[in-house]
Structure formats: C-alpha cells, structure tokens
Design a protein around this motif. Sequence first.
Motif, PDB file in Angstrom:
ATOM      1  N   GLN A   1      41.724  33.717  38.636  1.00  0.00           N
ATOM      2  CA  GLN A   1      41.327  33.481  37.316  1.00  0.00           C
ATOM      3  C   GLN A   1      39.973  32.569  37.530  1.00  0.00           C
ATOM      4  O   GLN A   1      39.423  32.019  38.612  1.00  0.00           O
ATOM      5  N   ILE A   2      39.143  32.962  36.523  1.00  0.00           N
ATOM      6  CA  ILE A   2      37.731  32.147  36.488  1.00  0.00           C
ATOM      7  C   ILE A   2      38.188  30.950  36.182  1.00  0.00           C
ATOM      8  O   ILE A   2      38.616  30.259  35.170  1.00  0.00           O
ATOM      9  N   THR A   3      37.476  29.956  37.300  1.00  0.00           N
ATOM     10  CA  THR A   3      37.628  28.380  37.121  1.00  0.00           C
ATOM     11  C   THR A   3      36.378  27.538  36.795  1.00  0.00           C
ATOM     12  O   THR A   3      36.423  26.477  36.493  1.00  0.00           O
ATOM     13  N   LYS A   4      35.335  28.335  36.962  1.00  0.00           N
ATOM     14  CA  LYS A   4      34.004  27.557  36.660  1.00  0.00           C
ATOM     15  C   LYS A   4      32.874  28.708  36.294  1.00  0.00           C
ATOM     16  O   LYS A   4      33.035  29.675  36.908  1.00  0.00           O
ATOM     17  N   VAL A   5      31.906  28.072  35.386  1.00  0.00           N
ATOM     18  CA  VAL A   5      31.000  29.007  35.127  1.00  0.00           C
ATOM     19  C   VAL A   5      29.570  28.352  35.245  1.00  0.00           C
ATOM     20  O   VAL A   5      29.571  27.137  34.620  1.00  0.00           O
TER      21      VAL A   5
ATOM     22  N   LEU B   1      30.329  33.061  38.451  1.00  0.00           N
ATOM     23  CA  LEU B   1      31.569  32.582  37.907  1.00  0.00           C
ATOM     24  C   LEU B   1      32.639  32.229  39.354  1.00  0.00           C
ATOM     25  O   LEU B   1      32.534  33.309  40.048  1.00  0.00           O
ATOM     26  N   GLU B   2      33.103  31.201  39.384  1.00  0.00           N
ATOM     27  CA  GLU B   2      33.882  30.915  40.403  1.00  0.00           C
ATOM     28  C   GLU B   2      35.386  31.270  40.237  1.00  0.00           C
ATOM     29  O   GLU B   2      35.988  31.147  39.135  1.00  0.00           O
TER      30      GLU B   2
ATOM     31  N   GLU C   1      35.359  32.911  26.102  1.00  0.00           N
ATOM     32  CA  GLU C   1      35.827  31.749  26.912  1.00  0.00           C
ATOM     33  C   GLU C   1      36.029  32.337  28.307  1.00  0.00           C
ATOM     34  O   GLU C   1      37.008  32.819  28.612  1.00  0.00           O
TER      35      GLU C   1
ATOM     36  N   MET D   1      36.196  30.896  31.147  1.00  0.00           N
ATOM     37  CA  MET D   1      37.027  30.180  31.943  1.00  0.00           C
ATOM     38  C   MET D   1      38.371  30.440  31.765  1.00  0.00           C
ATOM     39  O   MET D   1      38.696  30.809  30.592  1.00  0.00           O
ATOM     40  N   GLY D   2      39.376  30.808  32.722  1.00  0.00           N
ATOM     41  CA  GLY D   2      40.477  31.266  32.526  1.00  0.00           C
ATOM     42  C   GLY D   2      41.041  32.813  32.353  1.00  0.00           C
ATOM     43  O   GLY D   2      41.890  33.128  32.552  1.00  0.00           O
TER      44      GLY D   2
ATOM     45  N   ASN E   1      33.703  34.056  44.311  1.00  0.00           N
ATOM     46  CA  ASN E   1      33.161  34.176  43.049  1.00  0.00           C
ATOM     47  C   ASN E   1      32.399  35.639  42.659  1.00  0.00           C
ATOM     48  O   ASN E   1      32.511  36.549  43.518  1.00  0.00           O
TER      49      ASN E   1
END
Length: 115
Positions: free
Chosen positions: A106-110, A100-101, A52, A54-55, A79
């Motif tokens: 923290q990663i918020t979008k993939v 990866l944004e 996962e 994201m996060g 990113n």
Amino acid sequence: MIYKYRTLFIMGFVLLFLCGRNILIHRFSSESWQKYPEKRVDMVDDLLSKYELMGMTQEEVISLLGQSTDTEYFKTENNRVYYLGPERGLISIDSEWLVLEVQKNQITKVNILRD
C-alpha cells in the motif's frame, strides 16, 4: 466610446480563452499521463486533488498511472517513482518526480521531489 468597449470585450474574450485553455491542459487523465510523460508536471496537482493515492495498492496505482519510470533517481526497493517533467517556475533547471513510498503493498507516503 464604442472602440473602448470593443477593446474591453476582445481583451476579456482573450483572457477567458487563455484561462479555459490552461484548465484543460492541467486536467489529469490516466491516458494523457501515460502518453505524455513530459506533461505530467502540469497534471500532478489535479491528480493529487482528485485521487487519494495514500492507501491505494500498487495494482491500483499501476492501473491509474501505468508503470513507474525506469530510473535510479530516488529509487529504493520500497517505492514507485514517476517522472513529472521540468520543474515548475521561471527557470527550470531540475526535474520534478512523484515518489510513492510503499509498505505492505500500500502507498504510505506521497512526495513531489526535485533532482
């Protein structure tokens, strides 16, 4: 009659071999991801199903995937971009990229994008 069964057995064995080989080629490992960037397109689906992203923090992503690709494609200050390889499909004209944004470390979008 025996020839028929022998042919079916050989065809079944070849099919199992090819399917098993395909699964091994497409399995994600951090070592293979970093060592063979042109094969990432084959591993990305396994990566996304196992982890996962994201996060995760940027440090966790770097530990898992290594440094991002040095490129201007899709690059912004918020990113991380990883080259995956030639796009999947019969005719590979473009490349695929894992983008990866990042917000507040923290990663918020993939996204998987094509250029």
